[in-house]
Design an enzyme around this catalytic site. Structure first.
Site, short mmCIF file in Angstrom:
data_model
loop_
_atom_site.label_atom_id
_atom_site.label_comp_id
_atom_site.label_asym_id
_atom_site.label_seq_id
_atom_site.Cartn_x
_atom_site.Cartn_y
_atom_site.Cartn_z
CB CYS A 198 -1.03 -0.05 1.38
SG CYS A 198 -2.04 1.59 1.55
N GLY A 199 0.42 2.21 -0.54
CA GLY A 199 1.09 3.56 -0.59
C GLY A 199 1.28 3.95 1.01
#
Length: 186
Positions: free
Chosen positions: A62-63
């Site tokens: 995930c970012g």
């Protein structure tokens, strides 16, 4: 040694005097048994009763994944003062946690040196179907919209605050709330 010196009788005596109810009452939000990420015996979340608990749904791809670093820093700085950070990997948002528990554990250790408790990957979606997150959602009134949503539980286990994914673990907003809750004694 007399009767009261016998450890096996202590609980019976406390119960009969009505003194053990606090020790035996685990807040509903913590009254769950969870599997450790690395396997082994299931653990009761009741062991965190009386602590300030930060629960985070995590994901390795995930970012927001770099937030593991900030979560580890919170754990390191405040664990001795009564904070416990708990990670719950989930693939519920964007398929960003595709690995198995072993791969997740290796990733967390190799990339972020995670030493706070991380539990087995949640296999249900949406997260509100998971018993732990269902209680957090009910008490906070906020569903997680993405990975790294944070729930902060006070020492009594009766109040839960919600922090969106974009709120960094080291943010002034979150740190101030953690410090305020740590300062409150049960």
């Amino acid at each position: 040694m007399n009767f009261f010196d016998q450890p096996r009788h202590t609980l019976v005596v406390l119960l009969s005097l009505g003194l053990a109810t606090t020790a035996l009452a685990c807040p509903d939000v913590l009254n769950h048994v969870v599997e450790p990420l690395t396997g082994g015996k299931a653990q009761s979340m009741c062991q965190y009763e009386g602590k300030v608990v930060l629960v985070v749904n995590t994901a390795s791809e995930c970012g927001y994944t770099p937030q593991y670093e900030g979560l580890q820093a919170l754990h390191k700085k405040y664990a001795g003062q009564g904070l416990v950070v708990l990670g719950f990997p989930s693939n519920a948002f964007g398929g960003q946690e595709p690995g198995n528990n072993k791969k997740i554990a290796e990733f967390c250790q190799a990339n972020f040196g995670v030493s706070f408790p991380v539990f087995a990957k949640i296999e249900v979606a949406p997260l509100r179907k998971d018993p732990v997150f269902s209680g957090l959602i009910r008490l906070s009134g906020a569903d997680p919209k993405w990975n790294f949503h944070k729930y902060l539980i006070d020492r009594s286990g009766k109040r839960v605050e919600s922090f969106e994914s974009g709120i960094e673990p080291q943010s002034k907003q979150l740190v101030q709330r953690i410090e305020a809750l740590i300062a409150q004694r049960p």
